[in-house]
Design a protein around this motif. Structure first.
Motif, short mmCIF file in Angstrom:
data_model
loop_
_atom_site.label_atom_id
_atom_site.label_comp_id
_atom_site.label_asym_id
_atom_site.label_seq_id
_atom_site.Cartn_x
_atom_site.Cartn_y
_atom_site.Cartn_z
N SER A 46 28.49 -53.27 -14.32
CA SER A 46 28.97 -53.69 -15.65
C SER A 46 29.50 -52.49 -16.43
O SER A 46 30.50 -52.60 -17.14
N ILE A 47 28.86 -51.34 -16.29
CA ILE A 47 29.33 -50.12 -16.97
C ILE A 47 30.70 -49.73 -16.40
O ILE A 47 31.63 -49.42 -17.16
N LEU A 48 30.84 -49.79 -15.08
CA LEU A 48 32.13 -49.49 -14.45
C LEU A 48 33.22 -50.41 -15.00
O LEU A 48 34.33 -49.97 -15.30
N ASP A 49 32.89 -51.70 -15.12
CA ASP A 49 33.86 -52.68 -15.63
C ASP A 49 34.28 -52.32 -17.05
O ASP A 49 35.47 -52.38 -17.39
N ILE A 50 33.31 -51.94 -17.89
CA ILE A 50 33.61 -51.58 -19.28
C ILE A 50 34.51 -50.34 -19.32
O ILE A 50 35.47 -50.28 -20.10
N VAL B 162 30.33 -40.74 -19.30
CA VAL B 162 30.17 -42.05 -19.95
C VAL B 162 28.83 -41.98 -20.69
O VAL B 162 27.78 -41.79 -20.06
N ARG B 163 28.89 -42.09 -22.01
CA ARG B 163 27.65 -41.94 -22.81
C ARG B 163 27.07 -43.30 -23.11
O ARG B 163 27.78 -44.25 -23.48
N LEU B 164 25.77 -43.40 -22.98
CA LEU B 164 25.07 -44.67 -23.20
C LEU B 164 23.90 -44.50 -24.16
O LEU B 164 23.27 -43.43 -24.19
N LYS B 165 23.63 -45.55 -24.91
CA LYS B 165 22.38 -45.63 -25.68
C LYS B 165 21.42 -46.44 -24.81
O LYS B 165 21.77 -47.55 -24.37
N LEU B 166 20.24 -45.89 -24.59
CA LEU B 166 19.26 -46.56 -23.73
C LEU B 166 17.94 -46.63 -24.47
O LEU B 166 17.30 -45.62 -24.72
N GLY B 167 17.53 -47.83 -24.84
CA GLY B 167 16.28 -48.00 -25.57
C GLY B 167 15.08 -47.99 -24.63
O GLY B 167 15.20 -48.34 -23.44
N THR B 168 13.92 -47.63 -25.16
CA THR B 168 12.67 -47.60 -24.38
C THR B 168 12.42 -48.93 -23.69
O THR B 168 11.94 -48.97 -22.56
N PHE B 169 12.76 -50.04 -24.38
CA PHE B 169 12.53 -51.36 -23.80
C PHE B 169 13.84 -52.05 -23.40
O PHE B 169 13.96 -53.27 -23.47
N SER B 170 14.81 -51.27 -22.97
CA SER B 170 16.06 -51.86 -22.47
C SER B 170 15.83 -52.52 -21.12
O SER B 170 16.62 -53.35 -20.68
N LEU C 74 19.63 -45.80 -12.76
CA LEU C 74 20.97 -46.19 -13.19
C LEU C 74 21.98 -45.11 -12.83
O LEU C 74 23.07 -45.39 -12.32
N ASP C 75 21.58 -43.87 -13.06
CA ASP C 75 22.42 -42.72 -12.73
C ASP C 75 22.75 -42.71 -11.23
O ASP C 75 23.90 -42.53 -10.82
N PHE C 76 21.72 -42.92 -10.43
CA PHE C 76 21.86 -42.94 -8.97
C PHE C 76 22.83 -44.05 -8.56
O PHE C 76 23.74 -43.83 -7.75
N CYS C 77 22.62 -45.25 -9.11
CA CYS C 77 23.47 -46.40 -8.74
C CYS C 77 24.91 -46.17 -9.18
O CYS C 77 25.85 -46.51 -8.44
N PHE C 78 25.08 -45.62 -10.36
CA PHE C 78 26.44 -45.38 -10.86
C PHE C 78 27.17 -44.40 -9.94
O PHE C 78 28.34 -44.61 -9.58
N SER C 79 26.48 -43.34 -9.56
CA SER C 79 27.10 -42.36 -8.64
C SER C 79 27.45 -43.01 -7.32
O SER C 79 28.52 -42.77 -6.76
N ALA C 80 26.56 -43.87 -6.84
CA ALA C 80 26.78 -44.51 -5.55
C ALA C 80 28.01 -45.41 -5.56
O ALA C 80 28.81 -45.40 -4.63
N ILE C 81 28.19 -46.19 -6.64
CA ILE C 81 29.30 -47.14 -6.62
C ILE C 81 30.61 -46.55 -7.13
O ILE C 81 31.67 -47.13 -6.93
N SER C 82 30.55 -45.38 -7.78
CA SER C 82 31.79 -44.78 -8.27
C SER C 82 32.35 -43.75 -7.28
O SER C 82 33.52 -43.34 -7.39
N ALA C 83 31.53 -43.36 -6.31
CA ALA C 83 32.00 -42.42 -5.29
C ALA C 83 33.20 -43.02 -4.57
O ALA C 83 33.26 -44.22 -4.36
N GLU C 84 34.16 -42.18 -4.23
CA GLU C 84 35.38 -42.65 -3.54
C GLU C 84 36.17 -43.66 -4.36
O GLU C 84 36.88 -44.51 -3.81
N THR C 85 36.02 -43.63 -5.67
CA THR C 85 36.91 -44.39 -6.57
C THR C 85 37.49 -43.36 -7.54
O THR C 85 37.02 -42.21 -7.58
N PRO C 86 38.50 -43.72 -8.35
CA PRO C 86 39.02 -42.76 -9.33
C PRO C 86 37.95 -42.22 -10.29
O PRO C 86 38.13 -41.19 -10.91
N LEU C 87 36.81 -42.93 -10.40
CA LEU C 87 35.76 -42.51 -11.33
C LEU C 87 34.71 -41.62 -10.67
O LEU C 87 33.64 -41.38 -11.23
#
Lengths: 117, 214
Positions: free
Chosen positions: A9-13, A29-37, A44-57
């Motif tokens: 969803s972050i990638l889409d945004i 990409v800066r995010l606000k992350l609440g304690t109870f989000s 999240l960081d790990f997943c973002f890196s995994a799905i953005s690898a080998e893309t323009p991002l």
């Protein structure tokens, strides 16, 4: 929670917010992350890196502004924070309290590197 | 270096569909509850007792959510309530889109109350708005009295707590007052009911309250 689908969803945004020819310039990409989000920053960081690898991002990474679980007591006006979710005022024992923050999960801004940087 | 300001919620797509669902419910004067709990707390049994109690006097429709099987929808169908089963095939919570799609298969004529039984999970469903009027969380006595402290997100977001399986209290290590107080520390405005689907204790109180609010 679902860090992988949240990362998607972050990638889409990001793709919707940045012109296509500038996606390769995105660095942060800066995010606000609440304690109870419901989301764990490291996962999240790990997943973002995994799905953005080998893309323009691929050169983009996430930065988090952690937002505490903050509650205000209407009775004594004190504001208190905790990470266990208690909303009873520790000062006066009052239960007429309101949650001010702590559930945020939002993309706030995107930082791009310009050619002249 | 340049900055693009975004300020968008990550779950906005779900929120938008939830708003659409909410508008539809309002237009049809439907009172909708999102029934949540750990697997095995007794959500479906509470639904069965509720349908029995209303016995067509209040028309109820049900959306069932499970990872696999339509066992729960079949149980509900025996009470002649319109019901549709969502099978997530691995998804651990219902989201607004799944509910929107399911609504298309449901005959809502004359229905006053729609109960969405979520996938058994005390974590993820708390973050996904389905368009409901309120979340009703079920915690059974067999799960221990510290449950609300271990899963504060869900108890924060619920309006009602049903403490189920009270008939088993003599046999389990659960103090009813401790469970209630722990829940109220997380959410002092929780309306609490104590039920047993075996003895039917507390069912009338729960159903009367629900009927008043529907």
């Amino acid at each position: 929670m679902h860090e992988l689908s949240v990362a998607q969803s972050i990638l889409d945004i990001v793709r919707q917010s940045v012109p296509t020819d500038e996606l390769g310039d995105v660095r942060v990409v800066r995010l606000k992350l609440g304690t109870f989000s419901g989301v764990v920053a490291d996962s999240l960081d790990f997943c973002f890196s995994a799905i953005s690898a080998e893309t323009p991002l691929a050169k983009a990474h996430l930065e988090f502004e952690h937002i505490p679980f903050a509650v205000k007591c209407h009775h004594c006006q004190k504001t208190f924070e905790n990470d266990i979710g208690f909303v009873v005022c520790p000062e006066c024992g009052g239960v007429e309290t309101v949650v001010l923050s702590g559930r945020e999960l939002q993309v706030t801004e995107i930082e791009l590197e310009n050619e002249k940087d | 270096m340049s900055i693009i300001t975004v300020e968008r919620k990550v779950l906005e797509k779900n929120d938008e569909i939830a708003r659409r669902n909410r508008a539809l419910f309002s237009q049809r004067k439907l009172f909708v509850i999102n029934l949540v709990s750990s697997p095995g707390s007794g959500k479906t049994s509470i639904l069965e007792r509720t349908l029995e109690y209303f016995n067509e006097r209040v028309k109820v429709a049900v959306i069932e959510g499970d990872v696999q099987t339509d066992f729960d929808a079949r149980r509900i169908a025996r009470y002649d309530a319109p019901v549709v089963q969502i099978v997530t095939n691995g998804g651990c919570h219902l989201d607004a889109k799944l509910v929107e799609d399911a609504l298309g298969s449901l005959d809502l004529n004359g229905v006053r109350l729609l109960i969405i039984e979520n996938v058994g999970n005390l974590v993820c469903p708390s973050n996904y708005d389905l368009g409901e009027a309120m979340k009703v969380v079920v915690a059974s006595t067999t799960e221990g009295d510290d449950k609300p402290l271990k899963y504060p997100g869900m108890f924060q977001n619920a309006s009602v707590l049903i403490i189920n399986k009270v008939d088993l209290l003599p046999y389990v290590n659960c103090d009813l007052n401790t469970l209630r107080n722990n829940a109220l520390k997380i959410n002092p405005s929780l309306k609490v009911f104590e039920t047993s689907c075996t003895t039917k204790s507390g069912i009338a109180e729960w159903c009367s309250w629900l009927e008043q609010h529907a």
